[in-house]
Design a protein around this motif. Structure first.
Motif, mmCIF file in Angstrom:
data_model
loop_
_atom_site.group_PDB
_atom_site.id
_atom_site.type_symbol
_atom_site.label_atom_id
_atom_site.label_comp_id
_atom_site.label_asym_id
_atom_site.label_seq_id
_atom_site.Cartn_x
_atom_site.Cartn_y
_atom_site.Cartn_z
ATOM 1 N N ASN A 163 3.844 -8.627 10.158
ATOM 2 C CA ASN A 163 4.735 -8.676 8.986
ATOM 3 C C ASN A 163 4.633 -7.571 8.204
ATOM 4 O OD1 ASN A 163 5.201 -11.173 9.998
ATOM 5 N ND2 ASN A 163 3.077 -11.874 8.704
ATOM 6 N N VAL A 164 4.386 -6.421 8.352
ATOM 7 C CA VAL A 164 4.560 -5.359 7.675
ATOM 8 C C VAL A 164 5.483 -4.333 7.746
ATOM 9 C CG1 VAL A 164 3.128 -3.074 6.881
ATOM 10 C CG2 VAL A 164 2.018 -5.256 6.999
ATOM 11 N N THR A 165 6.362 -3.861 6.874
ATOM 12 C CA THR A 165 7.668 -2.920 6.863
ATOM 13 C C THR A 165 7.209 -1.501 6.459
ATOM 14 O OG1 THR A 165 9.006 -4.705 6.739
ATOM 15 C CG2 THR A 165 9.672 -2.558 6.259
ATOM 16 N N VAL A 166 7.402 -0.522 6.825
ATOM 17 C CA VAL A 166 6.642 0.719 6.575
ATOM 18 C C VAL A 166 7.822 1.587 6.355
ATOM 19 C CG1 VAL A 166 5.288 2.534 7.191
ATOM 20 C CG2 VAL A 166 4.669 0.376 8.011
ATOM 21 N N SER A 167 7.913 2.527 5.255
ATOM 22 C CA SER A 167 8.752 3.501 5.003
ATOM 23 C C SER A 167 8.073 4.667 4.519
ATOM 24 C CB SER A 167 9.891 3.344 3.911
ATOM 25 O OG SER A 167 9.204 3.116 2.575
ATOM 26 N N GLY A 168 8.709 6.021 4.897
ATOM 27 C CA GLY A 168 8.269 7.373 4.638
ATOM 28 C C GLY A 168 9.352 8.186 3.816
ATOM 29 N N ILE A 192 1.309 12.194 9.559
ATOM 30 C CA ILE A 192 2.723 11.100 8.917
ATOM 31 C C ILE A 192 2.669 9.962 9.874
ATOM 32 C CG2 ILE A 192 4.924 10.762 8.289
ATOM 33 C CD1 ILE A 192 4.767 13.821 7.220
ATOM 34 N N ASP A 193 2.762 10.407 11.000
ATOM 35 C CA ASP A 193 3.088 9.328 12.123
ATOM 36 C C ASP A 193 1.765 8.400 12.315
ATOM 37 O OD1 ASP A 193 5.578 10.260 12.477
ATOM 38 O OD2 ASP A 193 4.928 11.169 14.607
ATOM 39 N N LEU A 226 -4.724 23.074 11.916
ATOM 40 C CA LEU A 226 -5.565 22.637 12.957
ATOM 41 C C LEU A 226 -4.519 22.707 14.152
ATOM 42 C CD1 LEU A 226 -6.640 19.170 11.509
ATOM 43 C CD2 LEU A 226 -8.195 21.356 12.171
ATOM 44 N N PRO A 227 -5.201 23.351 15.176
ATOM 45 C CA PRO A 227 -4.435 23.601 16.588
ATOM 46 C C PRO A 227 -3.941 22.347 17.072
ATOM 47 C CG PRO A 227 -6.572 24.873 16.231
ATOM 48 C CD PRO A 227 -6.507 24.197 15.254
ATOM 49 N N GLY A 228 -2.787 22.165 17.414
ATOM 50 C CA GLY A 228 -2.189 21.136 18.192
ATOM 51 C C GLY A 228 -2.200 20.011 17.296
ATOM 52 N N VAL A 229 -2.353 20.121 15.897
ATOM 53 C CA VAL A 229 -1.899 18.832 14.901
ATOM 54 C C VAL A 229 -0.951 19.253 14.021
ATOM 55 C CG1 VAL A 229 -2.792 17.284 13.334
ATOM 56 C CG2 VAL A 229 -4.051 17.885 15.230
ATOM 57 N N THR A 230 0.381 18.538 14.048
ATOM 58 C CA THR A 230 1.204 18.889 12.808
ATOM 59 C C THR A 230 1.229 18.099 11.914
ATOM 60 O OG1 THR A 230 3.048 17.346 13.865
ATOM 61 C CG2 THR A 230 2.873 19.803 14.670
ATOM 62 N N GLU A 231 1.963 18.275 10.835
ATOM 63 C CA GLU A 231 2.180 17.597 9.643
ATOM 64 C C GLU A 231 2.801 16.160 9.978
ATOM 65 O OE1 GLU A 231 4.347 19.435 6.608
ATOM 66 O OE2 GLU A 231 2.791 20.921 6.137
ATOM 67 N N GLN A 232 3.838 16.301 10.892
ATOM 68 C CA GLN A 232 4.427 14.914 11.374
ATOM 69 C C GLN A 232 3.397 14.194 12.043
ATOM 70 O OE1 GLN A 232 7.599 14.256 10.420
ATOM 71 N NE2 GLN A 232 6.971 12.091 11.013
ATOM 72 N N ASP A 233 2.291 14.814 12.962
ATOM 73 C CA ASP A 233 1.437 13.986 13.467
ATOM 74 C C ASP A 233 0.737 13.099 12.674
ATOM 75 O OD1 ASP A 233 2.148 15.128 16.037
ATOM 76 O OD2 ASP A 233 0.624 16.559 15.959
ATOM 77 N N ALA A 273 0.834 -1.327 0.006
ATOM 78 C CA ALA A 273 0.140 -0.163 -0.007
ATOM 79 C C ALA A 273 0.932 0.943 0.055
ATOM 80 C CB ALA A 273 -0.851 -0.150 1.207
ATOM 81 N N SER A 274 0.422 2.258 -0.560
ATOM 82 C CA SER A 274 0.974 3.507 -0.449
ATOM 83 C C SER A 274 0.038 4.654 -0.446
ATOM 84 C CB SER A 274 1.852 3.695 -1.874
ATOM 85 O OG SER A 274 2.599 5.010 -1.758
ATOM 86 N N VAL A 275 0.784 5.730 0.473
ATOM 87 C CA VAL A 275 -0.349 7.029 0.570
ATOM 88 C C VAL A 275 0.545 8.017 0.307
ATOM 89 C CG1 VAL A 275 -1.561 8.362 2.203
ATOM 90 C CG2 VAL A 275 -1.698 5.641 2.482
ATOM 91 N N ALA A 276 0.113 9.187 -0.544
ATOM 92 C CA ALA A 276 0.886 10.148 -0.682
ATOM 93 C C ALA A 276 0.161 11.347 -0.161
ATOM 94 C CB ALA A 276 0.861 10.598 -2.261
ATOM 95 N N LEU A 277 0.967 12.239 0.509
ATOM 96 C CA LEU A 277 0.029 13.285 1.378
ATOM 97 C C LEU A 277 0.840 14.737 1.072
ATOM 98 C CD1 LEU A 277 0.483 11.456 4.616
ATOM 99 C CD2 LEU A 277 -1.746 11.995 3.484
ATOM 100 N N ARG A 278 0.068 15.574 0.584
ATOM 101 C CA ARG A 278 0.210 16.981 0.231
ATOM 102 C C ARG A 278 -0.169 17.956 1.138
ATOM 103 N NH1 ARG A 278 -0.361 21.631 -2.226
ATOM 104 N NH2 ARG A 278 -2.655 20.837 -2.875
#
Length: 68
Positions: free
Chosen positions: A53-58, A41-42, A32-39, A20-25
């Motif tokens: 058994n799932v490996t994840v990369s970003g 992504i995480d 949003l107060p209290g929410v970052t882009e990194q939040d 699976a792959s998700v692209a975020l822009r």
């Protein structure tokens, strides 16, 4: 996809065809107060990582320019 963007990918190490792959822009309206882009992504990475058994990369993709 416009730049910059982040792509989060996941695959099952026991079945290479299962992926699976998700692209975020994120645009200038992301405030949003209290929410970052990194939040965000995480959270996507955590959803994939919770599967067995799932490996994840970003990867973050950006375009840079310079004078030539």
């Amino acid at each position: 996809m416009d730049y910059p963007f982040v792509q989060v990918s996941a695959y099952d190490v026991t079945n290479i065809d299962s992926r699976a792959s998700v692209a975020l822009r994120f645009d200038g309206e992301f405030s949003l107060p209290g929410v970052t882009e990194q939040d965000v992504i995480d959270a996507v990475k955590a959803a994939f990582s919770s599967l067995p058994n799932v490996t994840v990369s970003g990867t973050r993709y950006e375009v840079t320019s310079s004078s030539v």
